[in-house]
Scaffold this motif. Structure first.
Motif, PDB file in Angstrom:
ATOM      1  N   ARG A 167      35.941 -36.572  -3.692  1.00 35.19           N
ATOM      2  CA  ARG A 167      36.169 -36.400  -2.266  1.00 35.19           C
ATOM      3  C   ARG A 167      37.403 -37.226  -1.886  1.00 35.19           C
ATOM      4  O   ARG A 167      37.834 -38.092  -2.648  1.00 35.19           O
ATOM      5  CB  ARG A 167      34.956 -36.867  -1.436  1.00 35.19           C
ATOM      6  CG  ARG A 167      33.698 -36.004  -1.610  1.00 35.19           C
ATOM      7  CD  ARG A 167      33.842 -34.647  -0.996  1.00 35.19           C
ATOM      8  NE  ARG A 167      32.624 -33.853  -1.039  1.00 35.19           N
ATOM      9  CZ  ARG A 167      32.334 -32.965  -1.999  1.00 35.19           C
ATOM     10  NH1 ARG A 167      33.175 -32.774  -3.008  1.00 35.19           N
ATOM     11  NH2 ARG A 167      31.220 -32.262  -1.930  1.00 35.19           N
TER      12      ARG A 167
ATOM     13  N   CYS B 248      42.011 -23.141  -4.027  1.00 34.20           N
ATOM     14  CA  CYS B 248      40.763 -23.251  -4.792  1.00 34.20           C
ATOM     15  C   CYS B 248      40.825 -22.344  -6.011  1.00 34.20           C
ATOM     16  O   CYS B 248      40.373 -22.710  -7.107  1.00 34.20           O
ATOM     17  CB  CYS B 248      39.562 -22.859  -3.937  1.00 34.20           C
ATOM     18  SG  CYS B 248      39.335 -23.823  -2.429  1.00 34.20           S
TER      19      CYS B 248
ATOM     20  N   CYS C  63      36.058 -30.432  -6.794  1.00 31.03           N
ATOM     21  CA  CYS C  63      35.184 -30.807  -5.677  1.00 31.03           C
ATOM     22  C   CYS C  63      33.734 -30.972  -6.103  1.00 31.03           C
ATOM     23  O   CYS C  63      32.886 -31.325  -5.268  1.00 31.03           O
ATOM     24  CB  CYS C  63      35.291 -29.801  -4.543  1.00 31.03           C
ATOM     25  SG  CYS C  63      35.006 -28.085  -4.998  1.00 31.03           S
TER      26      CYS C  63
ATOM     27  N   ALA D 281      36.907 -32.395   1.359  1.00 35.30           N
ATOM     28  CA  ALA D 281      36.409 -31.880   0.089  1.00 35.30           C
ATOM     29  C   ALA D 281      37.421 -32.030  -1.029  1.00 35.30           C
ATOM     30  O   ALA D 281      37.054 -32.073  -2.205  1.00 35.30           O
ATOM     31  CB  ALA D 281      36.033 -30.407   0.238  1.00 35.30           C
ATOM     32  N   CYS D 282      38.716 -32.112  -0.675  1.00 31.66           N
ATOM     33  CA  CYS D 282      39.756 -31.946  -1.689  1.00 31.66           C
ATOM     34  C   CYS D 282      41.003 -32.721  -1.300  1.00 31.66           C
ATOM     35  O   CYS D 282      41.310 -32.866  -0.113  1.00 31.66           O
ATOM     36  CB  CYS D 282      40.071 -30.455  -1.823  1.00 31.66           C
ATOM     37  SG  CYS D 282      41.367 -30.049  -2.998  1.00 31.66           S
TER      38      CYS D 282
END
Length: 319
Positions: free
Chosen positions: A261, A306, A257, A276-277
């Motif tokens: 995007r 994450c 990230c 974001a991901c």
């Protein structure tokens, strides 16, 4: 801990609940957008098959993310050009991208705008339709190696691949790869690490397959033969704090990230949004805005993926 300290460092009972603080009251790590180098478009969650461990639950009936259009993609391409964003690669994922009737047009728009294009596909029936094959062959003639198709080949053996994707899936995917080989279209492969092999063992297996089939793919290149760690939201994983970067010897700009995007369009909504991901499709806390400019803010690493997939697993969806 005194009252003042408790106010500064609140304790959250469960992990991955607060975007700012971990369950132990430590500052959660955040990742700033260093430079937007890869922009992903999720073309829709519909897929021709239903895999046992699909990262975003794609299936023949899941339309939680609806089809994007060429016009919507062109809107983001115009924003990239207007703001001079340093995007190198445009990626298309799904679902199965070639179920989207505008997939060839979306890829053409990105290529005409001067970007490299990466399309993730299972290389099965949707890609093998005559209109899709003629469109891909035309793009390959016009844009050459700027177009890459990354094939979802979960394992180098039919036995294990079909455990994930269903009986006969391996043969259909390899058939599609043979067509891509003969059409001169650049390929990469994405595999999974479900079966307890070492990285070297898995790459050796892929190398044997590529050599036998004449596929021009370097199994030792992690950008061309990507082996993704598995993700289990129920698995026990540590939260990533600000101090973890030094402990782990990693930098925030090594995480996906910091440079990528993804654009999606949710069912029932009138316009796409930027996430974001690529992996956190349904978690609204990772929805950053409707424009790339709005989505340029830092991302709190407030999800097990994450930690396990990106920080500890070192994986990236980008090529």
């Amino acid at each position: 801990m005194n009252d003042q300290a408790a106010a500064a460092h609140p304790v959250v009972l469960d992990k991955f609940q607060d975007p700012d603080w971990t369950a132990r009251g430590e500052r959660r790590a955040r990742v700033a957008l260093r430079a937007l180098e890869t922009l992903w478009f999720n073309t829709g969650t519909l897929c021709n098959i239903e895999c046992r461990n699909c990262y975003i639950l794609s299936s023949p009936s899941n339309d939680a993310l609806v089809y994007l259009t060429r016009a919507e993609v062109e809107g983001y391409l115009a924003e990239i050009a207007r703001d001079g964003l340093p995007i190198r690669e445009i990626g298309f994922t799904g679902g199965e991208p070639f179920m989207n009737p505008e997939m060839i047009g979306m890829a053409e728009a990105a290529l005409e705008a001067g970007h490299e294009v990466l399309i993730l596909t299972n290389a099965m029936r949707p890609m093998m339709r005559g209109s899709v094959r003629s469109g891909l062959a035309d793009l390959a003639r016009r844009f050459g190696a700027r177009l890459t198709l990354r094939i979802s080949l979960d394992h180098w053996s039919a036995e294990h691949h079909d455990e994930e994707r269903g009986a006969g899936g391996f043969a259909k995917t390899v058939e599609g790869m043979r067509w891509l080989r003969d059409a001169g279209i650049r390929m990469a492969v994405a595999g999974r690490t479900l079966w307890g092999e070492s990285d070297a063992e898995a790459r050796a297996g892929y190398a044997r397959l590529f050599a036998a089939e004449g596929f021009d793919i370097d199994a030792q290149d992690p950008g061309l033969c990507v082996l993704f760690p598995e993700m289990d939201e129920g698995a026990e994983v540590p939260e990533i704090t600000e101090s973890c970067w030094g402990i782990l010897g990693k930098r925030p700009d090594s995480v996906m990230c910091s440079n990528a995007r993804m654009v999606v369009k949710r069912r029932g909504e009138t316009a796409p949004v930027v996430l974001a991901c690529t992996l956190l499709t349904y978690d609204r806390q990772f929805e950053l805005g409707r424009t790339l400019r709005e989505a340029a803010r830092p991302v709190a690493l407030n999800h097990p993926h994450c930690a396990k997939f990106c920080v500890l697993g070192g994986a990236s969806c980008s090529g």
